[in-house]
Design a protein around this motif. Structure first.
Motif, PDB file in Angstrom:
ATOM      1  N   TYR A  22       0.817  -1.217   0.000  1.00 45.05           N
ATOM      2  CA  TYR A  22       0.000   0.000   0.000  1.00 45.05           C
ATOM      3  C   TYR A  22       0.849   1.265   0.000  1.00 45.05           C
ATOM      4  O   TYR A  22       0.686   2.133  -0.857  1.00 45.05           O
ATOM      5  CB  TYR A  22      -0.943  -0.007   1.217  1.00 45.05           C
ATOM      6  N   GLN A  26       1.280   4.112  -2.949  1.00 40.94           N
ATOM      7  CA  GLN A  26       0.963   5.515  -2.655  1.00 40.94           C
ATOM      8  C   GLN A  26       2.163   6.416  -2.978  1.00 40.94           C
ATOM      9  O   GLN A  26       2.010   7.471  -3.575  1.00 40.94           O
ATOM     10  CB  GLN A  26       0.558   5.684  -1.180  1.00 40.94           C
ATOM     11  N   THR A 106      -3.297  11.805  -9.189  1.00 37.39           N
ATOM     12  CA  THR A 106      -3.890  12.257  -7.921  1.00 37.39           C
ATOM     13  C   THR A 106      -5.202  11.538  -7.656  1.00 37.39           C
ATOM     14  O   THR A 106      -5.452  11.058  -6.537  1.00 37.39           O
ATOM     15  CB  THR A 106      -4.101  13.783  -7.948  1.00 37.39           C
ATOM     16  N   ASP A 107      -6.052  11.438  -8.679  1.00 37.64           N
ATOM     17  CA  ASP A 107      -7.332  10.737  -8.524  1.00 37.64           C
ATOM     18  C   ASP A 107      -7.120   9.268  -8.185  1.00 37.64           C
ATOM     19  O   ASP A 107      -7.806   8.716  -7.319  1.00 37.64           O
ATOM     20  CB  ASP A 107      -8.162  10.844  -9.805  1.00 37.64           C
ATOM     21  N   THR A 108      -6.158   8.646  -8.853  1.00 35.28           N
ATOM     22  CA  THR A 108      -5.868   7.232  -8.605  1.00 35.28           C
ATOM     23  C   THR A 108      -5.347   7.037  -7.188  1.00 35.28           C
ATOM     24  O   THR A 108      -5.734   6.078  -6.506  1.00 35.28           O
ATOM     25  CB  THR A 108      -4.836   6.712  -9.628  1.00 35.28           C
ATOM     26  N   ARG A 109      -4.516   7.958  -6.741  1.00 37.52           N
ATOM     27  CA  ARG A 109      -3.977   7.872  -5.378  1.00 37.52           C
ATOM     28  C   ARG A 109      -5.108   7.963  -4.345  1.00 37.52           C
ATOM     29  O   ARG A 109      -5.129   7.204  -3.370  1.00 37.52           O
ATOM     30  CB  ARG A 109      -2.948   8.978  -5.168  1.00 37.52           C
ATOM     31  N   ARG A 110      -6.037   8.881  -4.569  1.00 36.32           N
ATOM     32  CA  ARG A 110      -7.181   9.021  -3.649  1.00 36.32           C
ATOM     33  C   ARG A 110      -8.047   7.772  -3.651  1.00 36.32           C
ATOM     34  O   ARG A 110      -8.475   7.293  -2.591  1.00 36.32           O
ATOM     35  CB  ARG A 110      -8.024  10.234  -4.045  1.00 36.32           C
ATOM     36  N   THR A 111      -8.317   7.243  -4.850  1.00 34.78           N
ATOM     37  CA  THR A 111      -9.143   6.040  -4.950  1.00 34.78           C
ATOM     38  C   THR A 111      -8.445   4.862  -4.282  1.00 34.78           C
ATOM     39  O   THR A 111      -9.075   4.094  -3.543  1.00 34.78           O
ATOM     40  CB  THR A 111      -9.441   5.717  -6.434  1.00 34.78           C
ATOM     41  N   HIS A 112      -7.167   4.722  -4.534  1.00 35.17           N
ATOM     42  CA  HIS A 112      -6.384   3.649  -3.911  1.00 35.17           C
ATOM     43  C   HIS A 112      -6.431   3.768  -2.393  1.00 35.17           C
ATOM     44  O   HIS A 112      -6.605   2.768  -1.688  1.00 35.17           O
ATOM     45  CB  HIS A 112      -4.944   3.708  -4.435  1.00 35.17           C
ATOM     46  N   ARG A 114      -8.749   5.259  -0.603  1.00 36.40           N
ATOM     47  CA  ARG A 114     -10.119   4.984  -0.148  1.00 36.40           C
ATOM     48  C   ARG A 114     -10.366   3.477  -0.086  1.00 36.40           C
ATOM     49  O   ARG A 114     -10.992   2.977   0.853  1.00 36.40           O
ATOM     50  CB  ARG A 114     -11.117   5.653  -1.090  1.00 36.40           C
ATOM     51  N   LEU A 115      -9.844   2.744  -1.062  1.00 39.10           N
ATOM     52  CA  LEU A 115     -10.094   1.308  -1.126  1.00 39.10           C
ATOM     53  C   LEU A 115      -9.206   0.487  -0.198  1.00 39.10           C
ATOM     54  O   LEU A 115      -9.650  -0.534   0.337  1.00 39.10           O
ATOM     55  CB  LEU A 115      -9.909   0.811  -2.564  1.00 39.10           C
ATOM     56  N   TYR A 116      -7.960   0.903  -0.003  1.00 36.46           N
ATOM     57  CA  TYR A 116      -7.001   0.035   0.678  1.00 36.46           C
ATOM     58  C   TYR A 116      -6.382   0.582   1.951  1.00 36.46           C
ATOM     59  O   TYR A 116      -5.680  -0.147   2.645  1.00 36.46           O
ATOM     60  CB  TYR A 116      -5.876  -0.348  -0.298  1.00 36.46           C
TER      61      TYR A 116
END
Length: 138
Positions: A22, A26, A106-112, A114-116
């Motif tokens: 994780y 990040q 940035t969006d992918t980092r936030r989604t990641h 949120r999920l993990y």
């Protein structure tokens, strides 16, 4: 002559080392976003310089014509102006792409996160080691 100089410092994107923990993911996403922000800023400066130089070359072609120099010099200077304008258009596209990639990172980092992030908090907070992926598949 341009005042731009090659940039050798700054951020270097993380290599694809297969580390999917994780915090490693990040960090890689943050590094990518930061590198794209830096590239975007540098491309924006390059774009301004190219447009300025294209305008200068165009003005120079007019000055050469007014001085009644040989027509080939006018044409060559105009070609330089047109080439710089065309290159500036391509740099603009590259600049927009760098901005888009930065936003997506940035969006992918936030989604990641949120999920993990919750799972990472649980796994990192316990003293027992977590089995390697695929351990329970046997």
């Amino acid at each position: 002559m341009s005042d731009l100089t090659p940039h050798t410092g700054g951020f270097i994107a993380s290599p694809t080392d297969g580390d999917t923990r994780y915090k490693a993911v990040q960090h890689k996403l943050k590094t990518l976003g930061t590198a794209m922000d830096l590239a975007s800023t540098e491309l924006e400066a390059l774009l301004r310089e190219m447009r300025t130089n294209a305008q200068r070359a165009e003005g120079l072609a007019v000055d050469i014509a007014n001085a009644e120099l040989d027509r080939k010099f006018i044409e060559m200077t105009n070609q330089v102006s047109v080439a710089l304008g065309g290159a500036a258009a391509e740099v603009q596209k590259l600049h927009e792409t760098a901005q888009e990639v930065s936003g997506l990172a940035t969006d992918t980092r936030r989604t990641h996160a949120r999920l993990y992030e919750g799972l990472d908090t649980v796994r990192s907070g316990r003293p027992e080691r977590t089995p390697k992926p695929g351990f329970f598949a046997h």
